[in-house]
Design an enzyme around this catalytic site. Structure first.
Site, PDB file in Angstrom:
ATOM      1  N   GLU A 123      34.339  45.028  -0.661  1.00 37.13           N
ATOM      2  CA  GLU A 123      34.530  46.471  -0.569  1.00 37.13           C
ATOM      3  C   GLU A 123      33.337  47.084   0.153  1.00 37.13           C
ATOM      4  O   GLU A 123      32.207  46.742  -0.165  1.00 37.13           O
ATOM      5  CB  GLU A 123      34.645  47.117  -1.947  1.00 37.13           C
ATOM      6  CG  GLU A 123      35.030  48.594  -1.843  1.00 37.13           C
ATOM      7  CD  GLU A 123      35.190  49.276  -3.210  1.00 37.13           C
ATOM      8  OE1 GLU A 123      34.916  48.646  -4.243  1.00 37.13           O
ATOM      9  OE2 GLU A 123      35.572  50.441  -3.187  1.00 37.13           O
ATOM     10  N   MET A 267      31.033  45.057  -8.845  1.00 37.72           N
ATOM     11  CA  MET A 267      32.261  45.086  -8.061  1.00 37.72           C
ATOM     12  C   MET A 267      33.417  44.488  -8.850  1.00 37.72           C
ATOM     13  O   MET A 267      33.300  43.423  -9.431  1.00 37.72           O
ATOM     14  CB  MET A 267      32.016  44.309  -6.758  1.00 37.72           C
ATOM     15  CG  MET A 267      33.190  44.293  -5.823  1.00 37.72           C
ATOM     16  SD  MET A 267      33.666  45.984  -5.328  1.00 37.72           S
ATOM     17  CE  MET A 267      35.423  45.761  -5.133  1.00 37.72           C
ATOM     18  N   GLU A 302      33.949  48.501 -14.464  1.00 36.64           N
ATOM     19  CA  GLU A 302      34.570  47.465 -13.626  1.00 36.64           C
ATOM     20  C   GLU A 302      35.825  46.930 -14.308  1.00 36.64           C
ATOM     21  O   GLU A 302      36.829  46.659 -13.664  1.00 36.64           O
ATOM     22  CB  GLU A 302      33.592  46.324 -13.320  1.00 36.64           C
ATOM     23  CG  GLU A 302      32.255  46.750 -12.697  1.00 36.64           C
ATOM     24  CD  GLU A 302      32.380  47.694 -11.509  1.00 36.64           C
ATOM     25  OE1 GLU A 302      33.412  47.649 -10.811  1.00 36.64           O
ATOM     26  OE2 GLU A 302      31.456  48.511 -11.290  1.00 36.64           O
TER      27      GLU A 302
END
Ligand code: ARG
Ligand code: ZN
Length: 873
Positions: A123, A267, A302
């Site tokens: 990302e 992430m 997350e």
């Protein structure tokens, strides 16, 4: 230096192809990695259209369609793309073999090396550095991934989803392979791969429906002992999401990998989260209470993305807040449910005011839904995240919790497995909330302005008291400050309010009510019980009901009253903050308001008496002075050094005035700080505040206690002691810093806090001291954590960074140019340190301007250039 190409929301077009499945094969060698991709590609229409794939620093080895090698004239290749002009008009298989070099990739984007292990960050647009692919979030595919590598160097090989099979290669026993299969279609930014020498710690979570989920945390050998907190946090998050949103985890395994070199916090890759190691490795000996709580919330964040982000993803990057705003809102609610809602709110508001409001006032100000960008990495901002979360919070308030959850349910049902927009979200939220009756209680079009307009709206409030009828008339006016194009925008601003009779203490005389301000000017009548002779005290924006600034005609008496009596945590704290800002503001103009200061200090004394036992955390919060950015925003011409000195003087004054009380407080608290987080955190926080005031007031004994507390078994106490000694810059500060260094020199996560401390504290060594830190043997140029610690710390070293000769600024610019060569994402974020240059007094403004020019003239990355050019505008 040329104008860069910007991407516009209005240019969005559908991709002409679907890619239902992708097979990826990674052959990890010593010098490079060979990546083979095999994609099933389905044209959406029967006419042939160009197939455009993105690629960055990829060496193409071969390319074929349906098994037939393409001829050179059948495709074209540039620095950033691979284009096939006339691909087949019906479904076909595209196979590409290529080669990448993760070993010299320092950008920490795509596939890269961190402490001997290979890891990924895709990302937003890192996947294109791994293989040729459209690399946009609206293409969802099923992934199967095969990884092959040396068994000794890379014993652990991970990717998303479930393990299919693994084993040694038949023809080469030194190498092994594994195949991973992810059954859920996902955008490529959620792809992840990790290969290296890792150890794992396992646990099991049972869902409400009785399924068992294997939890595995992967760390560098030796770090296993620091994973307990992460595991517990993850299990809490899993449970919370089931209980509150009815959302259950969907794979059988949930993996988290801790990585030292990481650009951001963490992430949410499907089933394989990758975390900055500082957000995984922690216990109460190595991390402070605040850090433990932050880790708990990021682990939850997350995890929550699995639904809000992964199962439902973003159509394009303009929709980033669709997943980030909503997921921040969810993690904030989680923390608030687990701990104290009132205190969590104060923390979030304080963050918003110091960072997001500051961003709104700066040249990089942008809407929650921007209309264009050059580099999407520059839009992972507090506006997208925290302001985005405020918008969801307002929706919850406007709809009421029950309807809000009905709306969320419909949104999830409708868009599961697809890529959505923020408009999709709002529309289905409202539809779900009101089902058949289309009865939205607020103007949706005006609410959407929150997404489309940059800037912090401001509300002006004035009151008049009708004593005959016991009615308080309140008039409101809203203006959006920072948007110059459109002066007359109307927003939907929910205002929670209440009021108090001056005589009756902390029981409100009107019920907590919601007033929705959705026109430029509106007024409200508050009926108070008959017989109220005096105008009541108005308490506004309770719980910080909307992310705005406001100015009212409340008097100092009103604020003092609310500071002592308001039963809303936020409003009570905010009244104190207002008074402190007022005190510091008048001091900045050399006309200290003696009577205000006296009355405030006596209110503080009263608060200590009433709260020290029952609510030490809240008391500590009340005693904390407003953040530096908030103080800066009080002035049109900011003189940072003056602000720093005056706020220090004010703290010295408080310290001296309440010396006796603080001494007793500190003594009583010191014996109560031993409990494990979250227990005892209030006492520790309050002790920290007491120590800071006492050291500033010159208390030598406390200084000694602080030095002795560096080796305390609670990291919170140790770091609290360090902070209390920080502004003194004396032998004790020196001693404490050395002690801390010697204790933690072999723990990089903890040592970063020492680097930050050294860089940010007043220090006779000046810039040489910063230079020494950067060439310290433990400093790692490739670790953003280290860079942020030293350069970020330096930017908070007010007298040094802002020194009038401009040397601090120039030094920073030079170092950022250096960082940019290694890691553009980290550099472009840090360059924002200069974004307020125009607000400073002449000397500082000039110095900063020179440094920004220096950056602008250097050969910098496009990420950094975008920010620099915005700042210069
Ligand atoms: N999606 C991540 C989060 O949880 C942030 C990753 C952003 N990374 C980047 N290089 N822009 O918020
Ligand atoms: Zn996120």
């Amino acid at each position: 230096m040329s104008a860069q190409k910007s991407i516009k929301l209005s240019d969005y077009t559908e991709y002409p192809y679907l890619i239902p499945s992708i097979y990826l094969d990674f052959d990890i060698g010593d010098e490079y990695v060979v990546v083979q991709s095999s994609m099933i590609i389905k044209p959406k229409q029967k006419v042939s259209s160009k197939l455009i794939l993105q690629g960055n620093q990829i060496k193409l080895l071969s390319i074929s369609i349906n098994g037939k090698e393409l001829k050179l004239e059948e495709y074209s290749i540039s620095d950033e793309s691979l284009i096939i002009d006339t691909p087949p008009v019906s479904e076909f298989q595209l196979k590409i073999r290529s080669q990448i070099d993760p070993f010299s990739n320092t950008s920490l984007e795509g596939l890269y090396l961190s402490s001997g292990m290979l890891t990924t960050q895709c990302e937003a647009e890192g996947f294109r550095s791994i293989c040729y692919h459209p690399d946009r979030p609206d293409i969802l595919s099923r992934y199967t991934v095969r990884i092959e590598a040396d068994r000794e160097l890379y014993p652990v090989l991970l990717s998303n989803g479930n393990e299919k099979n693994s084993g040694n290669l038949k023809n080469n026993q030194r190498r092994h392979e594994i195949i991973w299969e992810d059954p859920f279609p996902k955008p490529c930014y959620l792809f992840a791969l990790v290969a290296g020498k890792l150890n794992s710690v396992s646990d099991i979570y049972f869902t409400n429906t009785g399924r068992s989920i294997d939890i595995k945390i992967y760390v560098e050998p030796g770090d296993e002992k620091y994973t307990k907190h992460a595991v517990i946090s993850l299990k809490k998050a899993m449970k919370w999401d089931e209980d509150n949103y009815g959302l259950e985890y969907d794979l059988d395994e949930y993996k988290i990998v801790a990585v030292r070199h990481f650009n951001m916090g963490a992430m949410e890759n499907k089933g394989l989260n990758i975390f900055n190691s500082k957000l995984v490795l922690a216990d109460s000996k190595t991390a402070t209470d605040d850090e433990l709580e932050r880790i708990e919330s990021v682990i939850a964040h997350e995890y929550f993305h699995n639904w809000t982000g992964n199962r439902i993803t973003c159509r394009d990057w303009f929709q980033l807040s669709l997943k980030e705003g909503l997921t921040v809102f969810r993690d904030q609610s989680f923390t608030s449910d687990l701990h104290s809602a009132g205190l969590k709110r104060i923390e979030d508001v304080s963050f918003l005011r110091n960072f997001q409001f500051a961003e709104d006032k700066s040249p990089t100000s942008h809407a929650v839904k921007p209309k264009e960008y050059i580099d999407i990495d520059n839009f992972y901002t507090t506006t997208i995240y925290e302001k985005g979360a405020e918008l969801i919070r307002m929706l919850q308030l406007l709809l009421g919790k029950e309807k809000f959850f009905k709306g969320i349910n419909l949104y999830i049902k409708t868009f599961d497995g697809s890529a959505a927009t923020t408009e999709d979200f709002i529309n289905s939220l409202i539809k779900g909330a009101y089902l058949e009756e289309i009865n939205c209680p607020f103007d949706l079009t005006k609410f959407l302005n929150w997404y489309y307009k940059a800037g912090t709206p401001k509300v002006y409030i004035s009151q008049s008291w009708d004593s005959k009828n016991s009615i308080l008339n309140v008039s409101f006016e809203q203006k959006i400050d920072c948007d110059t194009t459109n002066k007359n925008i109307e927003m939907v601003i929910p205002i929670l309010y209440s009021c108090y009779s001056r005589k009756k203490g902390s029981i409100p005389i009107a019920e907590d009510n919601l007033f929705v301000l959705d026109k430029n000017k509106m007024s409200l009548q508050i009926k108070t019980p008959p017989g109220e002779k005096e105008a009541p005290v108005l308490s506004l924006f309770r719980g910080f009901s909307s992310p705005v600034l406001w100015e009212s005609d409340l008097t100092i008496d009103d604020y003092l009253y609310l500071f002592l009596n308001d039963n809303d945590y936020f409003s009570r704290w905010d009244s104190g903050q207002y008074l402190m800002r007022e005190i510091i503001r008048t001091r900045l103009f050399n006309k200290a308001n003696q009577s205000l200061e006296d009355r405030f200090i006596s209110a503080i004394k009263q608060s200590i008496n009433s709260l020290e036992i029952n609510d030490p955390f809240f008391l500590a919060t009340l005693l904390t002075i407003p953040g530096f950015a908030e103080l800066e925003s009080l002035l049109n011409k900011v003189d940072p050094i003056n602000i720093y000195r005056e706020s220090l003087k004010f703290q010295i004054l408080i310290g001296n005035e309440i010396l006796q009380q603080l001494r007793i407080l500190a003594k009583n608290l010191f014996v109560k700080v031993g409990h494990e987080w979250p227990m005892g955190k209030g006492e520790r926080k309050l002790l920290g505040i007491a120590w800071s005031y006492l050291t500033l007031a010159g208390d030598k004994n406390v200084q000694k206690t602080c030095v002795e507390s560096i080796s305390h078994y609670s990291m919170t106490i140790s770091r609290t002691a360090l902070s209390a000694l920080k502004p003194l810059d004396n032998v004790n500060t020196e001693k404490a810093s050395n002690l801390f260094y010697n204790l933690w020199k072999d723990n990089p996560v903890v040592l970063d806090s020492w680097f930050a401390y050294e860089a940010s504290r007043p220090n006779k060594q000046g810039i040489d001291g910063i230079e020494k830190l950067l060439s310290h043997s433990k400093f790692d140029w490739k670790a953003p954590n280290s860079i942020r610690a030293v350069l970020g710390g330096f930017s908070k070293n007010i007298e040094l960074f802002h020194s009038l000769d401009g040397e601090g600024y120039l030094f920073m610019a030079e170092k950022l140019i250096q960082v940019d060569k290694i890691n553009p994402i980290t550099a472009s974020r840090m360059v924002k340190i200069f974004s307020k240059w125009k607000t400073y007094v002449e000397k500082n403004k000039e110095g900063m301007y020179k440094s920004i020019l220096k950056l602008n003239q250097a050969n910098i990355s496009s990420n950094t250039r975008e920010v620099v050019e915005l700042i210069l505008k």
